[in-house]
Scaffold this active site. Sequence first.
Site, PDB file in Angstrom:
ATOM      1  N   LYS A   1      66.235   9.033  -8.918  1.00 11.80           N
ATOM      2  CA  LYS A   1      66.963   9.071  -7.645  1.00 11.80           C
ATOM      3  C   LYS A   1      65.987   9.457  -6.547  1.00 11.80           C
ATOM      4  O   LYS A   1      65.615  10.615  -6.382  1.00 11.80           O
ATOM      5  CB  LYS A   1      68.115  10.085  -7.694  1.00 11.80           C
ATOM      6  CG  LYS A   1      69.145   9.765  -6.629  1.00 11.80           C
ATOM      7  CD  LYS A   1      69.700  10.965  -5.894  1.00 11.80           C
ATOM      8  CE  LYS A   1      68.856  11.525  -4.804  1.00 11.80           C
ATOM      9  NZ  LYS A   1      68.549  10.679  -3.642  1.00 11.80           N
TER      10      LYS A   1
ATOM     11  N   GLY B   1      62.218  19.400  -4.520  1.00 13.14           N
ATOM     12  CA  GLY B   1      63.030  19.376  -3.307  1.00 13.14           C
ATOM     13  C   GLY B   1      63.346  20.798  -2.919  1.00 13.14           C
ATOM     14  O   GLY B   1      62.605  21.726  -3.265  1.00 13.14           O
ATOM     15  N   SER B   2      64.453  20.973  -2.250  1.00 17.16           N
ATOM     16  CA  SER B   2      64.744  22.311  -1.730  1.00 17.16           C
ATOM     17  C   SER B   2      65.290  23.220  -2.821  1.00 17.16           C
ATOM     18  O   SER B   2      65.857  22.770  -3.819  1.00 17.16           O
ATOM     19  CB  SER B   2      65.732  22.218  -0.573  1.00 17.16           C
ATOM     20  OG  SER B   2      66.950  21.706  -1.054  1.00 17.16           O
TER      21      SER B   2
ATOM     22  N   GLU C   1      60.280  22.078  -8.740  1.00 15.79           N
ATOM     23  CA  GLU C   1      59.378  22.690  -7.750  1.00 15.79           C
ATOM     24  C   GLU C   1      60.118  22.661  -6.435  1.00 15.79           C
ATOM     25  O   GLU C   1      60.570  21.591  -6.004  1.00 15.79           O
ATOM     26  CB  GLU C   1      58.059  21.924  -7.686  1.00 15.79           C
ATOM     27  CG  GLU C   1      57.244  21.999  -8.980  1.00 15.79           C
ATOM     28  CD  GLU C   1      56.946  23.418  -9.445  1.00 15.79           C
ATOM     29  OE1 GLU C   1      56.862  24.333  -8.592  1.00 15.79           O
ATOM     30  OE2 GLU C   1      56.836  23.633 -10.668  1.00 15.79           O
TER      31      GLU C   1
ATOM     32  N   CYS D   1      55.593  21.555   1.265  1.00 14.47           N
ATOM     33  CA  CYS D   1      56.083  22.791   0.667  1.00 14.47           C
ATOM     34  C   CYS D   1      55.005  23.860   0.741  1.00 14.47           C
ATOM     35  O   CYS D   1      55.280  25.048   0.779  1.00 14.47           O
ATOM     36  CB  CYS D   1      56.473  22.538  -0.781  1.00 14.47           C
ATOM     37  SG  CYS D   1      55.192  21.665  -1.665  1.00 14.47           S
TER      38      CYS D   1
ATOM     39  N   GLU E   1      62.181  29.251   5.099  1.00 15.50           N
ATOM     40  CA  GLU E   1      61.417  27.999   5.113  1.00 15.50           C
ATOM     41  C   GLU E   1      61.951  27.143   6.260  1.00 15.50           C
ATOM     42  O   GLU E   1      63.150  26.866   6.338  1.00 15.50           O
ATOM     43  CB  GLU E   1      61.579  27.237   3.797  1.00 15.50           C
ATOM     44  CG  GLU E   1      60.697  25.993   3.775  1.00 15.50           C
ATOM     45  CD  GLU E   1      60.833  25.157   2.513  1.00 15.50           C
ATOM     46  OE1 GLU E   1      61.973  24.870   2.103  1.00 15.50           O
ATOM     47  OE2 GLU E   1      59.792  24.764   1.945  1.00 15.50           O
TER      48      GLU E   1
HETATM   49  P1  NAD Z   1      66.164  18.080  -0.690  1.00 16.38           P
HETATM   50  O1  NAD Z   1      66.493  19.162  -1.658  1.00 16.38           O
HETATM   51  O2  NAD Z   1      67.026  17.929   0.486  1.00 16.38           O
HETATM   52  O3  NAD Z   1      66.163  16.685  -1.434  1.00 16.38           O
HETATM   53  C1  NAD Z   1      65.388  16.461  -2.596  1.00 16.38           C
HETATM   54  C2  NAD Z   1      66.049  15.338  -3.364  1.00 16.38           C
HETATM   55  O4  NAD Z   1      67.289  15.827  -3.867  1.00 16.38           O
HETATM   56  C3  NAD Z   1      66.388  14.109  -2.515  1.00 16.38           C
HETATM   57  O5  NAD Z   1      66.211  12.957  -3.300  1.00 16.38           O
HETATM   58  C4  NAD Z   1      67.864  14.330  -2.217  1.00 16.38           C
HETATM   59  O6  NAD Z   1      68.554  13.134  -1.943  1.00 16.38           O
HETATM   60  C5  NAD Z   1      68.298  14.909  -3.536  1.00 16.38           C
HETATM   61  N1  NAD Z   1      69.580  15.616  -3.565  1.00 16.38           N
HETATM   62  C6  NAD Z   1      70.174  16.383  -2.654  1.00 16.38           C
HETATM   63  N2  NAD Z   1      71.338  16.871  -3.158  1.00 16.38           N
HETATM   64  C7  NAD Z   1      71.440  16.392  -4.423  1.00 16.38           C
HETATM   65  C8  NAD Z   1      72.375  16.519  -5.495  1.00 16.38           C
HETATM   66  N3  NAD Z   1      73.469  17.264  -5.387  1.00 16.38           N
HETATM   67  N4  NAD Z   1      72.124  15.874  -6.654  1.00 16.38           N
HETATM   68  C9  NAD Z   1      71.025  15.142  -6.801  1.00 16.38           C
HETATM   69  N5  NAD Z   1      70.117  14.972  -5.840  1.00 16.38           N
HETATM   70  C10 NAD Z   1      70.322  15.604  -4.669  1.00 16.38           C
HETATM   71  O7  NAD Z   1      64.627  18.271  -0.268  1.00 16.38           O
HETATM   72  P2  NAD Z   1      63.777  17.337   0.709  1.00 16.38           P
HETATM   73  O8  NAD Z   1      64.259  17.562   2.098  1.00 16.38           O
HETATM   74  O9  NAD Z   1      63.670  15.946   0.218  1.00 16.38           O
HETATM   75  O10 NAD Z   1      62.343  17.982   0.525  1.00 16.38           O
HETATM   76  C11 NAD Z   1      61.998  19.150   1.173  1.00 16.38           C
HETATM   77  C12 NAD Z   1      62.034  20.325   0.253  1.00 16.38           C
HETATM   78  O11 NAD Z   1      61.269  20.037  -0.894  1.00 16.38           O
HETATM   79  C13 NAD Z   1      61.421  21.558   0.867  1.00 16.38           C
HETATM   80  O12 NAD Z   1      62.200  22.673   0.538  1.00 16.38           O
HETATM   81  C14 NAD Z   1      60.047  21.617   0.211  1.00 16.38           C
HETATM   82  O13 NAD Z   1      59.496  22.896   0.182  1.00 16.38           O
HETATM   83  C15 NAD Z   1      60.366  21.093  -1.147  1.00 16.38           C
HETATM   84  N6  NAD Z   1      59.164  20.578  -1.812  1.00 16.38           N
HETATM   85  C16 NAD Z   1      58.617  21.339  -2.791  1.00 16.38           C
HETATM   86  C17 NAD Z   1      57.457  20.912  -3.414  1.00 16.38           C
HETATM   87  C18 NAD Z   1      56.816  21.742  -4.495  1.00 16.38           C
HETATM   88  O14 NAD Z   1      55.972  21.226  -5.201  1.00 16.38           O
HETATM   89  N7  NAD Z   1      57.200  22.999  -4.635  1.00 16.38           N
HETATM   90  C19 NAD Z   1      56.865  19.714  -3.030  1.00 16.38           C
HETATM   91  C20 NAD Z   1      57.481  18.957  -2.038  1.00 16.38           C
HETATM   92  C21 NAD Z   1      58.639  19.400  -1.439  1.00 16.38           C
END
Ligand code: NAD
Length: 571
Positions: free
Chosen positions: A242, A295-296, A323, A357, A455
Amino acid sequence: MFKITVLCKINNNHSIPPTAGCGEEVNNSIMNNAIYSFREPKNEPVYSYSPGSPERESLMEELNSQNNKVVEIPLIIGGKEIRTGKTGYVVKPTEHGHILAKYHMATEKEVAHAIDEAMKAKRDWMNLSWMERASILMRSAELISGKYRNLMNASTMLGQGKNVHQAEIDAACEVIDYLRFNSWFASLIYREQPVSGTQSINRIQYRPLEGFIYAVTPFNFTAIASNLNTSVALMGNTALWKPASTALLSNYYLMTILKEAGMPDGVINFIPGPGSAITNVILKNKDFGGLHFTGSNSTFNTLWKQVSYNLEIYTSYPKLVGETGGKGFIFAHSSSDPLELAVAIVRGAFEYQGQKCSAASRAYIPESLWPELKDHLLSITSDLHMGDVMDFKNFVNAVIDEAAFDNILGYINKAKSSKEARIITGGSGNKSKGYFIEPTIIETTDPHFVTMEKEIFGPVMTVFVYDDKLFEETLDICDKTSPYGLTGAIFSRDKYATMKACRTLRYSAGNFYINDKPTGAMVGQQPFGGARASGTNDKAGSYLNLVRWVSPRTVKETLIPATDYRYPFMD
Ligand code: NAD
């Protein structure tokens, strides 16, 4: 085609191919008597795209081409393109009226279909020798290093709002590095075998996890989207992917490149669409075997809770690798150099608009350095250009979407209205054409001011100036300020001070830098990830991540079985 049953090596000598375990037939390789091991790769060289360079010219052609068309992005399930008619659009963050692609969204029906296809594909895929799986990754790397470099860079620049350098180190170099390094790491894992004696042969078979893997990828790194899928596939798993809807242009092209490289149908199934609806189907399936997420923190927590709620359904305990967010810091000791600090702050906080991140977003600066450092910061930030990705002089582009824009400006406005904070540069944004926010530096007198803790994921740096005499106390504050533990840096020329910071900040960052900005981790060189609220710290870009995607089986074969139940002590 020959059929052989692979023997296992004895006494940790690596001379017998570690391809399969007990009873696994390896009938799908004409090289079935080859003993193969990948060499340690080198990181992909970064192209400069300086004026007049051939790479700049050819990239511009690709940018112009992609900028002038609208691509239709289907789902890809079991190798087949599926158009659901339920659609959304991918727009340029730097010009949100400009549509780059129209994409189809998965509904419950397609998600269920994708699970079937992943399970079906698994049988042949996991029985394919690991070397053959790796060769598909290696071929993908070559394709991206060569003829598809521009495709990947241009789609990441336009769709995710990255300048050329940020795209090159992500969509070209890091994607390639993951593919090549992981193949090498896998070879190290597979060759790791237990000791055997003369009376028995012991072996470990690195089975893929039972079931399928759910890969949920973020918008901000094309390389992460690639790695979350290809790493699990390399170890013999199949996946449902996804992608983030704002990263769909590059992610779709990546999917097509993997297919061209020979990734069999159904191994990775591409299902864009609404996260929660897709998740509801996947996490209720008994064959859900693992989650590979970036993601977050809040999304990961939601997914983890859903998994816990459904725990009784699953065949095995699913592996959860996530992560998540960060609140990267730069901590300066009075012995550090103000100019080096200023450059680290500007690059660490403002590259890719702070949407990493790992981005530096809080700094602890001793009073003695602050006046000179502030002058450098004001001088450098006044020199930064902001605008479209097609104009290469722009260091700063737009943030990803309107929600991000509003969220970031909300934090900046909190600083504007607080007595404990003042904005020393930047502070405004404009979303009339694209989602542009000026690189912003806030100075605060409160080390727990909201922008020191949360953040923000935007081009905002908050500085807390401390009394030089309170170095150790301020290190403690830094450690306890934010729930995250992802990245951080100490700047110091005093070894005792540096080591003091290393000790006090032991758990404050999973990626810790000495005299460098806290961003820019390279695959193989700085394995990436953090603990606390930043995730499970399974270190992408190292063997530590790959071992999460196998379920080892230990097999002992006794050469001459016992024929008497009695032991000598019974005589
Ligand atoms: P996000 O959590 O909004 O989205 C990440 C993914 O999750 C997207 O594909 C989104 O569509 C999906 N998503 C959201 N709700 C969901 C659900 N209920 N079920 C399944 N999928 C769902 O994050 P973002 O805005 O894409 O990315 C930014 C975040 O990612 C920041 O917090 C950043 O710090 C983090 N990040 C962390 C790392 C790391 O290695 N630690 C690397 C990159 C980004």
